[in-house]
Each structure stands twice: as structure tokens, then as C-alpha cells.
Enzyme design. Structure first.
Site, PDB file in Angstrom:
ATOM      1  N   CYS A   2       0.873  -1.176   0.000  1.00 43.12           N
ATOM      2  CA  CYS A   2       0.000   0.000   0.000  1.00 43.12           C
ATOM      3  C   CYS A   2       0.905   1.219   0.000  1.00 43.12           C
ATOM      4  O   CYS A   2       1.597   1.492   0.980  1.00 43.12           O
ATOM      5  CB  CYS A   2      -0.908   0.006   1.223  1.00 43.12           C
ATOM      6  N   GLU A 106      -3.360   1.047  -6.685  1.00 45.22           N
ATOM      7  CA  GLU A 106      -2.330   0.192  -7.264  1.00 45.22           C
ATOM      8  C   GLU A 106      -2.212   0.583  -8.729  1.00 45.22           C
ATOM      9  O   GLU A 106      -3.070   1.307  -9.250  1.00 45.22           O
ATOM     10  CB  GLU A 106      -2.663  -1.291  -7.117  1.00 45.22           C
TER      11      GLU A 106
END
Length: 233
Positions: A2, A106
Site C-alpha cells: 500500500c 495500485e
């Protein structure tokens, strides 16, 4: 992993209500559309029987560190080794928290043309990342709280983009995770698993997310629908 996330609630009062913390917890709150490593954010911890919000900087720095040189390398902690790795072991035992967000990014595509994907709940509810926090002394008498986000193996939705994803806790599990009096912290590792595949949805968004200086609602528009007001100022 993350490496960027969002918290887009319009006002601090509604955010406080969702998190179950005092209404005055977010006096200086503003929405964020591109939170990046080493930037300021906040975490939620348990203090006695209640949840408490504290400001914190993303990138865990151990107590006793001489500088912040490791911060960019400790934005994430692997759940499989969080209880044994020196950078995180003490915090795992005593200083567990949640990191509120409502989405994370992402990327897909070649290195020369990376396209961000925003993963978020279709019902727009908050996401509670499992985290750890530490406080270190930046200079004499000046303390700073820092945090990391735990990761686990990617679920079926994420695995096409990355082999890791942040650990997302259900609200009912968050208090157990944060409880500093947990008799056996290692038992809490049962919570550090991939989120079910239908919890999140994937939305392509503007490649301007790639620039950490950009922080605007326009970042979450589909590619090609941007305006010029990108900078957070």
C-alpha cells in the site's frame, strides 16, 4: 503493498461519527485524495475503553532512532513477519492501531506508462487498515508519532495488479486489534488475512495520481476528465 491512499470525507464531524471517536477529533481535517509515504495523516488507537485519534506521519520510525532515514522503507509491514522483524516487533506487541481510509491505489501497465487503479468500497464506507505506531524524538523535547500499514497476500481482485494488499479490518475486529491489553497479541494474527474479493471495486483514475504533489477530487475522475486545479496548494 500500500503506497498511496485516500480519505475523502467532506467534514470531520461525519468522519468522527463513523469512527466512533469524539466529535472534536478532527478540528483541522481536510479531505485527502493522494496520501503518500512520509506525509502527515492520523491513526486511531485504544485508550482505556475508548477510541482515540492521534496525528501521525506515514513511515514507522522506532523509538530511539537518531533520524528518519528508514521512514520510506517502513511504510508497510508484512503480516507474516510483523511479530519477528526488529523494525516492527515491539510495536506489534504494544502499539497496534487502525489507519482510516476510503480507498487505495495500485498501478497497472508498463513502467513508462503506469495507470493508477483506485480500490474502494462500492458503498463508499470507510476502510480500516491494520497498522502499528511508534513515537520517536525528532529533537530534544519534540516527539513525532509515525505509523505503518500491514499487508497480506492479495485477494482475487488485487492479484492481477500486485501480489500484496493492505490488511483491511472489519469494524467489529478493529477494537480487538487495537486493544493494548490483549493477553496474547500473536493470536491477533488470525485477523491479518486478505479481504474477501467482493469487498472492494476497482476504478481506473487519472494518471495525475502518480505525482504526489497532486491532491484534488479530480484525481478520482476517469482518465481524460481532469481540469487544471490539481495542486493541493
Amino acid at each position: 503493498m500500500c503506497g498511496r491512499f485516500t480519505i475523502t470525507r467532506r467534514d470531520g464531524n461525519s468522519l468522527a461519527a463513523e469512527l466512533g471517536v469524539p466529535a472534536d477529533s478532527f478540528v483541522d481535517y481536510r479531505p485527502r485524495y493522494n496520501v503518500a509515504p512520509t506525509q502527515n495523516h492520523f491513526v486511531v488507537r485504544m485508550r482505556y475503553e475508548n477510541r482515540e485519534v492521534i496525528p501521525a506521519t506515514w513511515g514507522l520510525i522506532k523509538s530511539g532512532s537518531k533520524d528518519a532515514s528508514m521512514a520510506a522503507k517502513t511504510i508497510n509491514a508484512r503480516s507474516e513477519t510483523v511479530d519477528t522483524r526488529g523494525a516492527f516487533r515491539d510495536a506489534f506487541q504494544k502499539r497496534r492501531c487502525v489507519v482510516p481510509a476510503d480507498g487505495f491505489f495500485e498501478w497497472t501497465g508498463p513502467k513508462t506508462a503506469r495507470h493508477p487503479i483506485w480500490f474502494h468500497r462500492e458503498d463508499s464506507r470507510l476502510i480500516l487498515f491494520a497498522g502499528l505506531y511508534e513515537a520517536w524524538q525528532k529533537e530534544q523535547g519534540v516527539w513525532q508519532t509515525t505509523f505503518t500499514i500491514l499487508t497480506t497476500a492479495a485477494n482475487e481482485l488485487l492479484e492481477s495488479y500486485h501480489d500484496r494488499m493492505p490488511v483491511i479490518l472489519a469494524d467489529r475486529d478493529a477494537d480487538d486489534w487495537m486493544d493494548p491489553r490483549a493477553p496474547d497479541p500473536h493470536a491477533l494474527k488470525r485477523l491479518l488475512v486478505p479481504a474477501r474479493a467482493d469487498l472492494l471495486t476497482a476504478t481506473p483514475v487519472s494518471p495525475d495520481v502518480n505525482d504526489v504533489d497532486n491532491d484534488s477530487p479530480d484525481l478520482l475522475k476517469p482518465p481524460g476528465q481532469m481540469n487544471l486545479s490539481l495542486r493541493s496548494g
